[in-house]
Design a protein around this motif. Sequence first.
Motif, PDB file in Angstrom:
ATOM      1  N   SER A  26      44.319  19.323  -4.909  1.00  0.00           N
ATOM      2  CA  SER A  26      43.664  18.274  -5.692  1.00  0.00           C
ATOM      3  C   SER A  26      42.253  18.002  -5.176  1.00  0.00           C
ATOM      4  CB  SER A  26      44.496  16.985  -5.655  1.00  0.00           C
ATOM      5  OG  SER A  26      45.749  17.198  -6.247  1.00  0.00           O
ATOM      6  N   LEU A  27      42.111  17.936  -3.850  1.00  0.00           N
ATOM      7  CA  LEU A  27      40.778  17.727  -3.276  1.00  0.00           C
ATOM      8  C   LEU A  27      39.867  18.920  -3.558  1.00  0.00           C
ATOM      9  CD1 LEU A  27      41.710  16.076   0.118  1.00  0.00           C
ATOM     10  CD2 LEU A  27      40.681  14.974  -1.885  1.00  0.00           C
TER      11      LEU A  27
ATOM     12  N   VAL B 286      38.640  18.485  -7.060  1.00  0.00           N
ATOM     13  CA  VAL B 286      37.570  17.482  -7.141  1.00  0.00           C
ATOM     14  C   VAL B 286      36.250  18.116  -6.720  1.00  0.00           C
ATOM     15  CG1 VAL B 286      36.666  15.322  -6.160  1.00  0.00           C
ATOM     16  CG2 VAL B 286      39.080  15.500  -6.801  1.00  0.00           C
TER      17      VAL B 286
ATOM     18  N   PRO C  62      31.655  12.130  -6.252  1.00  0.00           N
ATOM     19  CA  PRO C  62      32.904  11.546  -6.753  1.00  0.00           C
ATOM     20  C   PRO C  62      33.544  10.622  -5.716  1.00  0.00           C
ATOM     21  CG  PRO C  62      33.279  13.794  -6.063  1.00  0.00           C
ATOM     22  CD  PRO C  62      31.798  13.549  -5.960  1.00  0.00           C
TER      23      PRO C  62
ATOM     24  N   VAL D  44      37.108   9.449  -4.405  1.00  0.00           N
ATOM     25  CA  VAL D  44      38.482   9.949  -4.434  1.00  0.00           C
ATOM     26  C   VAL D  44      39.399   8.940  -3.764  1.00  0.00           C
ATOM     27  CG1 VAL D  44      40.014  11.812  -3.704  1.00  0.00           C
ATOM     28  CG2 VAL D  44      37.648  12.326  -4.330  1.00  0.00           C
ATOM     29  N   GLU D  45      40.550   8.714  -4.363  1.00  0.00           N
ATOM     30  CA  GLU D  45      41.566   7.843  -3.776  1.00  0.00           C
ATOM     31  C   GLU D  45      42.838   8.649  -3.582  1.00  0.00           C
ATOM     32  OE1 GLU D  45      44.236   4.137  -5.222  1.00  0.00           O
ATOM     33  OE2 GLU D  45      42.077   3.951  -5.523  1.00  0.00           O
ATOM     34  N   ILE D  46      43.389   8.597  -2.369  1.00  0.00           N
ATOM     35  CA  ILE D  46      44.635   9.288  -2.054  1.00  0.00           C
ATOM     36  C   ILE D  46      45.656   8.247  -1.641  1.00  0.00           C
ATOM     37  CG2 ILE D  46      45.770  10.980  -0.569  1.00  0.00           C
ATOM     38  CD1 ILE D  46      42.941  12.207  -0.135  1.00  0.00           C
TER      39      ILE D  46
ATOM     40  N   VAL E 173      46.525  11.604  -6.085  1.00  0.00           N
ATOM     41  CA  VAL E 173      45.117  11.881  -5.813  1.00  0.00           C
ATOM     42  C   VAL E 173      44.369  11.669  -7.117  1.00  0.00           C
ATOM     43  CG1 VAL E 173      43.426  13.568  -5.023  1.00  0.00           C
ATOM     44  CG2 VAL E 173      45.740  13.598  -4.074  1.00  0.00           C
ATOM     45  N   SER E 174      43.386  10.767  -7.080  1.00  0.00           N
ATOM     46  CA  SER E 174      42.605  10.509  -8.286  1.00  0.00           C
ATOM     47  C   SER E 174      41.126  10.443  -7.933  1.00  0.00           C
ATOM     48  CB  SER E 174      43.050   9.206  -8.960  1.00  0.00           C
ATOM     49  OG  SER E 174      42.895   8.115  -8.087  1.00  0.00           O
ATOM     50  N   ASP E 175      40.311  10.788  -8.913  1.00  0.00           N
ATOM     51  CA  ASP E 175      38.869  10.682  -8.719  1.00  0.00           C
ATOM     52  C   ASP E 175      38.264  10.001  -9.937  1.00  0.00           C
ATOM     53  OD1 ASP E 175      37.276  12.787 -10.525  1.00  0.00           O
ATOM     54  OD2 ASP E 175      39.130  13.751  -9.882  1.00  0.00           O
TER      55      ASP E 175
ATOM     56  N   GLY F 199      37.516  10.650 -14.800  1.00  0.00           N
ATOM     57  CA  GLY F 199      38.074  11.419 -13.708  1.00  0.00           C
ATOM     58  C   GLY F 199      39.423  12.004 -14.025  1.00  0.00           C
TER      59      GLY F 199
ATOM     60  N   ARG G 295      43.665  12.745 -12.369  1.00  0.00           N
ATOM     61  CA  ARG G 295      44.703  12.208 -11.492  1.00  0.00           C
ATOM     62  C   ARG G 295      45.857  13.189 -11.376  1.00  0.00           C
ATOM     63  NH1 ARG G 295      48.045   6.778 -12.757  1.00  0.00           N
ATOM     64  NH2 ARG G 295      48.954   8.160 -14.300  1.00  0.00           N
TER      65      ARG G 295
END
Length: 102
Positions: free
Chosen positions: A12-13, A16, A24, A26-28, A42-44, A89, A91
């Motif tokens: 996922s990273l 991104v 970006p 990014v939230e994990i 994992v979202s951006d 983004g 997810r």
Amino acid sequence: MSTAAFRVVQESLNNVRRHAGISPVVEISVIAAPPQRLAVCVSDDGGRPVGTKAAAPEPGTGLGIIGMTERVESSRGTIEVGPAPAGLGYRVVARWGPDTRT
């Protein structure tokens, strides 16, 4: 299960880095609860801040998403991949546990 979760976060990273625009965010999230329950998200935000020119995303083959899906499903989990709910983004959410598959 933990190796599959690690690979989901890793891929996922990488996605991104390859496909999101400039800077970006990014939230994990990782949620672990015994016995044998695990979820990773994992979202951006798309990485296209106001006033900046967006970077051209690199072309992809789609094999990363296929690989994530195969890895999660082979470890008896479920995965959701797609645009983030807010429309900005992307997810990825993977879950493992007794109630994730029927």
